[in-house]
Structures are given as structure tokens and as C-alpha cells.
Motif scaffolding. Sequence first.
Motif: not given
Length: 173
Positions: A94-105
Motif C-alpha cells: 500500500t506504500l509507494q516507498n517502503q524504505d521510509n523509516d516512519e513505517y513498519v510493513i
Amino acid sequence: MVLDLTSLINGRNSKIDFEYTIDTGTEQNDILPPEDVSFTAPVMVKGVVTNNAGYMALALTAKIDYQSHCARCLEDISGTFILEFNRTVAVSGTLQNQDNDEYVIVKNGFLDIDREIVEYLMLEFPTKLLCKEECAGLCSKCGKNLNFGACDCPKKKEIDPRLAILQKLLEND
Ligand SMILES: [Zn+2]
Ligand SMILES: [Zn+2]
């Protein structure tokens, strides 16, 4: 620990609490302390994942007991490092950029929080540990621990640069 977030994602639960420990110093995990540091107890992890009308968030605290040496005076030290973090929980794809530190997948409903903790711990654990903020360190000449009092080595005096030139001339005389 791998958390099963299925009930949170499909709305059956609005929050999932968790509390567990991660062993350190075993070959099964990647929690390797930095050089000259040893982790003396399992890492205590406590946290919660919440779902607020589709917005999922992770809040977590990990406590790490360690032993090491003061970077200035080399005395033995021990303490507890507290790691805290908050992340937005996103479902894989669901995320365009999964490397974003704000998120956990979350993948297939599961979230591997151990990996998140290990990565963040390696980033945040202090590279220089001190016995106390104002540690006086060791004398560079005699090696005495200056926290226990001054040594007898002559102290360098702050000299006005103009006077220093004069003094050099006098010394050469
Ligand atoms: Zn010290
Ligand atoms: Zn000295």
C-alpha cells in the motif's frame, strides 16, 4: 517476535498489547553489542499496536542492560539503555516507498518487530559511553584517573599568543 495483526487489520480488535524478551548473545538472533559492550540480560520489550479507524500505529519500549567501560576513564560501567519508538504500521503493497523509516510493513498480516528493534538499536545505541557526563578522564601524562583528584603533573597554562612568542624568544636565549 512476529506479531499476528490479522484481527487488528480486519477490525476485530482495536489494539494488540505485547510484552516479551529477546535473548542476547545467542547465535539465533542478530542482537550483537557494539565493541567493548556486552548485553547482560535479555532485552525486555513492551508495546502496543493500535488501529484507529484504519490508521495503525506501533509504540514500543525496549530495555537493554549493558556492561562496558567509560570511554574517558576506562572504569567499568553498567546501565540500562532504553529504546523507544513509534511507527506507522502499513500493509505491504500500500506504500509507494517502503524504505521510509516512519513505517513498519505488515506482510500477510504479520509484523516482525524483532527485526525493527535490532535495526533501531544498532542505530541508536551510544558509540561512546561515559561513567558520568562530567567524567574528568585520565591524565594524558601519568594516566591517573582525575575523577579521584588531580595528579602532580604540571598543568598547561593558557598563554596569550603574543606573550607566547615572547616566551619562545626568551627560551631560545
Ligand atoms: Zn569515566
Ligand atoms: Zn598526571
